[in-house]
Design a protein around this motif. Sequence first.
Motif: not given
Length: 479
Positions: A434-463
Amino acid sequence: MANEISHLCFLCILAAMVFIIIFLKHKKHCNTNKQNLPPGEMGLPWIGQTMEFYKAQRKNSLFEDFVQPRITKYGKIFSTHLMGSPTVIVNGANANKFLLSNEFKLVVSSWPSASVQLMGKDSIMEKQGERHRCLRGLIGSSLGQAGLETLVPKICNSVQQHLDTKWKGQDKISLYRSTKILTFSIVFECFLGIKVEAEMLETFERVLEGVFAAPVMIPGSRFWRAKKARKTIEKMLVEVVREKRMQMEGKLEEQEEQGGMLLSRLVAGMIRGEITEEEVVDNVVLLVFAAHDTTSFAIAMTFKMLAQNPYCHSLLLKEHAEIMSSKRPGENLTLDDTKKMKYTWQVARESMRLFPPIFGSFRKAIADIEYEGFTIPRGWKVLWTTYGTHYNSEYFPDPLSFNPSRFDESLPPYVFLAFGGGPRVCAGYQLAKLNILIFVHFVVTHYDWSLLYPDERVTMDPLPFPSHGMPIKITPKLF
């Protein structure tokens, strides 16, 4: 002279004890060698291959740098030595099914000592058998049909308020940090019914930093800071639980008729004598960690994949535009609306397939296990991994490509494991969805958006988390 003799005797006794320990370990190792153990390397005494494991973990490349090379060399089942324990790592849907479906029979959950101390020995993470089922039933009862219908408008209000206060007037947002704040408040205020106070999130984050640290109480160490933060949280929650109990005493039937928040259900169980105060507190702590950190990462990766796949974004936007067209201005979403977000959930699951919020988890063999012609001795650890199926072309053709349509059809069991599997499948799965679906709904219907770092790495510490916090540029949509 007497002191020197005493010191010499102490050293002799110490040397004898070390010799006995080494002898017993060697004898035990010789006995296990007589069994048909999975192939592999144990590495250095005691340390094993732990340092290689941690090094790959910090780079978020456990599968590529640690697991995959050993699969190539030894096969899908291999042995190693991690964090002081001989360990067998298994890969594939059949192995996942065998291991996870035999929870409480052949294996039990086995977390590092630091994790148990910080999450709580009375949480469902540590409980086995009937006690686990009892506690899980109380948590799950809040996420039935009636509970979810009650949650949806509350989550909608939380998301709208968050966007109004944190996003409005901004042109750049740290998406990961923003969603961590939001999901933290949702699990506390919407699901538990506890008001979020200043610095609560920071205190919980200090606890999380120590869950895989060495459990040594050295002042200033990660575990020491985490333990201190845990005591602060525990004190706050004990006060909340006792106050809630006082409110509910004598009004139990009325509370149950209204459904109530999860905290109400847990306290009701405490009043009836089904669970203890310690179990209430420990399970609230565990739920907060399980529900907000992994969900925030899943949301961030969903937006990353949408940004890199414009066609998928357009299909998803069309789905949400159709839902909006059926609503009156200001009307909240309903549970039925979230059920219409089928493509959105496919996008989210494909994002979690490529970027699992969890790598896997450890179990401990409580009996000698015969599997695939090998013996896994009693007392050994067993690690299953999400990547063992998520990145396997046997289950997902061209596994490194982003393709939400993979989820058009139902998948075989124990292949997609972003939420785990078996009796310990994530108890908060529906809340995360529910968190994922509802958040996605409100953002994509109210904002245009783009990534500032398209190739941003994922790291872990501890997740896992995006290394820069996933900053995005946002522009409000004009209606």
